[in-house]
Write an enzyme that holds these catalytic residues in place. Structure first.
Site, PDB file in Angstrom:
ATOM      1  N   ALA A 151       0.829  -1.213   0.000  1.00  0.00           N
ATOM      2  CA  ALA A 151       0.000   0.000   0.000  1.00  0.00           C
ATOM      3  C   ALA A 151       0.860   1.258   0.000  1.00  0.00           C
ATOM      4  O   ALA A 151       1.998   1.260   0.498  1.00  0.00           O
ATOM      5  CB  ALA A 151      -0.915  -0.007   1.221  1.00  0.00           C
ATOM      6  N   ILE A 201       0.566   3.822   1.812  1.00  0.00           N
ATOM      7  CA  ILE A 201       0.807   4.324   3.156  1.00  0.00           C
ATOM      8  C   ILE A 201       1.930   3.573   3.862  1.00  0.00           C
ATOM      9  O   ILE A 201       2.524   4.074   4.827  1.00  0.00           O
ATOM     10  CB  ILE A 201      -0.498   4.234   3.984  1.00  0.00           C
ATOM     11  CG1 ILE A 201      -0.360   4.972   5.325  1.00  0.00           C
ATOM     12  CG2 ILE A 201      -0.878   2.772   4.227  1.00  0.00           C
ATOM     13  CD1 ILE A 201      -0.126   6.444   5.217  1.00  0.00           C
ATOM     14  N   ARG A 241      -1.355  -8.728  -3.826  1.00  0.00           N
ATOM     15  CA  ARG A 241      -2.131  -9.463  -4.830  1.00  0.00           C
ATOM     16  C   ARG A 241      -1.343  -9.625  -6.115  1.00  0.00           C
ATOM     17  O   ARG A 241      -1.443 -10.634  -6.797  1.00  0.00           O
ATOM     18  CB  ARG A 241      -3.442  -8.726  -5.102  1.00  0.00           C
ATOM     19  CG  ARG A 241      -4.468  -8.831  -4.001  1.00  0.00           C
ATOM     20  CD  ARG A 241      -5.741  -8.120  -4.408  1.00  0.00           C
ATOM     21  NE  ARG A 241      -5.480  -6.719  -4.761  1.00  0.00           N
ATOM     22  CZ  ARG A 241      -6.333  -5.937  -5.425  1.00  0.00           C
ATOM     23  NH1 ARG A 241      -7.478  -6.435  -5.867  1.00  0.00           N
ATOM     24  NH2 ARG A 241      -6.035  -4.674  -5.664  1.00  0.00           N
ATOM     25  N   TYR A 291      -1.193 -13.482   0.740  1.00  0.00           N
ATOM     26  CA  TYR A 291      -1.322 -13.002   2.112  1.00  0.00           C
ATOM     27  C   TYR A 291      -1.226 -14.143   3.125  1.00  0.00           C
ATOM     28  O   TYR A 291      -0.591 -14.002   4.174  1.00  0.00           O
ATOM     29  CB  TYR A 291      -2.651 -12.265   2.303  1.00  0.00           C
ATOM     30  CG  TYR A 291      -2.845 -11.038   1.445  1.00  0.00           C
ATOM     31  CD1 TYR A 291      -1.764 -10.267   1.029  1.00  0.00           C
ATOM     32  CD2 TYR A 291      -4.132 -10.639   1.058  1.00  0.00           C
ATOM     33  CE1 TYR A 291      -1.940  -9.136   0.247  1.00  0.00           C
ATOM     34  CE2 TYR A 291      -4.322  -9.514   0.281  1.00  0.00           C
ATOM     35  CZ  TYR A 291      -3.240  -8.760  -0.127  1.00  0.00           C
ATOM     36  OH  TYR A 291      -3.416  -7.651  -0.895  1.00  0.00           O
ATOM     37  N   LYS A 325      -6.668   2.362  10.258  1.00  0.00           N
ATOM     38  CA  LYS A 325      -8.020   2.850  10.523  1.00  0.00           C
ATOM     39  C   LYS A 325      -8.786   2.956   9.216  1.00  0.00           C
ATOM     40  O   LYS A 325      -8.168   3.069   8.158  1.00  0.00           O
ATOM     41  CB  LYS A 325      -7.995   4.188  11.246  1.00  0.00           C
ATOM     42  CG  LYS A 325      -6.930   5.193  10.793  1.00  0.00           C
ATOM     43  CD  LYS A 325      -6.869   5.573   9.349  1.00  0.00           C
ATOM     44  CE  LYS A 325      -8.102   6.207   8.768  1.00  0.00           C
ATOM     45  NZ  LYS A 325      -7.942   6.466   7.301  1.00  0.00           N
ATOM     46  N   ASP A 354     -13.017   7.377   5.901  1.00  0.00           N
ATOM     47  CA  ASP A 354     -11.632   7.793   5.726  1.00  0.00           C
ATOM     48  C   ASP A 354     -11.276   8.864   6.757  1.00  0.00           C
ATOM     49  O   ASP A 354     -10.897   8.548   7.873  1.00  0.00           O
ATOM     50  CB  ASP A 354     -11.412   8.278   4.290  1.00  0.00           C
ATOM     51  CG  ASP A 354      -9.941   8.350   3.944  1.00  0.00           C
ATOM     52  OD1 ASP A 354      -9.311   7.294   3.836  1.00  0.00           O
ATOM     53  OD2 ASP A 354      -9.419   9.465   3.810  1.00  0.00           O
TER      54      ASP A 354
END
Length: 336
Positions: A12, A14, A37, A58, A97, A177
């Site tokens: 990701a 982030i 993936r 995963y 989150k 978000d």
């Protein structure tokens, strides 16, 4: 255990800020593996960030005996599934989150974490920065008097409408978000005197697509009678706002940039005695968060954003969506 080895579920955007770079400054934390993936994307991510192991999926990462924990930055709609699998595999979890797609999922994860004795921590990184402690200290000191109202906001522009944050199946929406930050901060700033979580009185959504909010406002009330209000947006006239206002019967606190206070921040306190302005110094919020996660896993340190608290947050998010005339996120059959 003297060193915490963490695997990353997904390459990701982030992950470098939230995990890889902070880990490079913490000798007791090692990012040991990644899975995505797209295996090629995982390999590129690993090569760029010096991660030694790439797993083909995963579950293979969760089954890796050399890992103690996982960081879960997957889309919101996948948080519960893979956090539950990680706990079942004996791994501690730092989950982005919002913790899950809805309160029903959050309760399932909280129950699993409690039964396993493993750490399941929601990644509200702002909560671990000294600024969060200072905000709460001002409220708890009594200098504002009895808290009458709290207003919070989390607004930023995201005009990329193909982004997963606009996808209902993946748990998207402004409330999911930035809105979860605004709600979490609202509860933090109300203080212990609020008497518990608030109830949702009303909410209004501005839609980007059916069931997907690009902006949300909500009015709430705490058990002690204090009012709460939040604003969240991914695309609205209110382009950028990471602020809060707390009003008591003897004073007011205004907060500027609780989200990334290491860049710049300001706390302004107004009372009958005058006006005081403060800046809280400190490093990146993600560094404090990762240090706290490692401390919790390695030495039983405190978790300020535990799974049990996420159940409360997700229940309120569900209520806000219902009050706005929208469905909570997730599989309808699993929404309480």
């Amino acid at each position: 255990m003297t060193q915490l080895r963490i695997g990353v579920l997904g390459a990701a955007r982030i992950a470098p800020s939230a995990l890889v770079r902070p880990a490079a400054r913490l000798p007791e934390v090692v990012v040991g593996a990644v899975a995505a993936r797209d295996p090629e994307r995982a390999r590129r991510f690993a090569a760029k960030h010096g991660i030694g192991t790439v797993h083909h999926d995963y579950q293979a990462l969760l089954d890796d005996p050399d890992l103690d924990a996982v960081y879960n930055p997957l889309p919101n709609g996948l948080h519960a599934q893979w956090t539950l699998r990680a706990l079942a595999a004996g791994k501690h979890v730092l989950c982005e989150k919002p913790f899950t797609a809805n309160a029903t999922e959050a309760r399932a994860v909280a129950d699993a974490a409690a039964a396993s004795g493993l750490v399941a921590m929601e990644a509200f990184h702002y909560r671990y920065h000294p600024m969060a402690a200072r905000m709460r200290e001002i409220v708890d000191s009594g200098e504002l008097g009895e808290i009458r109202s709290v207003r919070t906001a989390m607004c930023f522009p995201l005009p990329v409408f193909g982004d997963i944050r606009y996808s209902y199946p993946l748990g998207g929406g402004a409330m999911m978000d930035g809105g979860c930050y605004a709600l979490h901060l609202l509860r933090l700033l109300a203080g212990e005197a609020a008497g518990g979580p608030p109830e949702v009185l009303s909410a209004r959504a501005v839609l980007r697509a059916p069931e997907v909010d690009r902006a949300m406002t909500a009015e709430l009330r705490f058990p002690n009678g204090a009012s709460g209000a939040l604003t969240a947006s991914l695309w609205s006239r209110r382009l950028l706002d990471f602020g809060a206002t707390v009003r008591g019967d003897r004073g007011e606190l205004r907060v500027v940039n609780y989200l990334a206070p290491q860049l710049w921040n300001r706390l302004t306190v107004r009372t009958r005695g005058g006006v005081r302005r403060e800046r809280v110094h400190g490093g990146p919020t993600y560094g404090y968060q990762l240090r706290a996660f490692a401390e919790a896993v390695l030495r039983g340190g405190p978790v300020l954003t535990p799974a049990a608290d996420a159940v409360v947050t997700m229940g309120l998010i569900d209520d806000i969506y219902r009050a706005a005339g929208l469905r909570p996120r997730g599989n309808p059959a699993q929404v309480g």
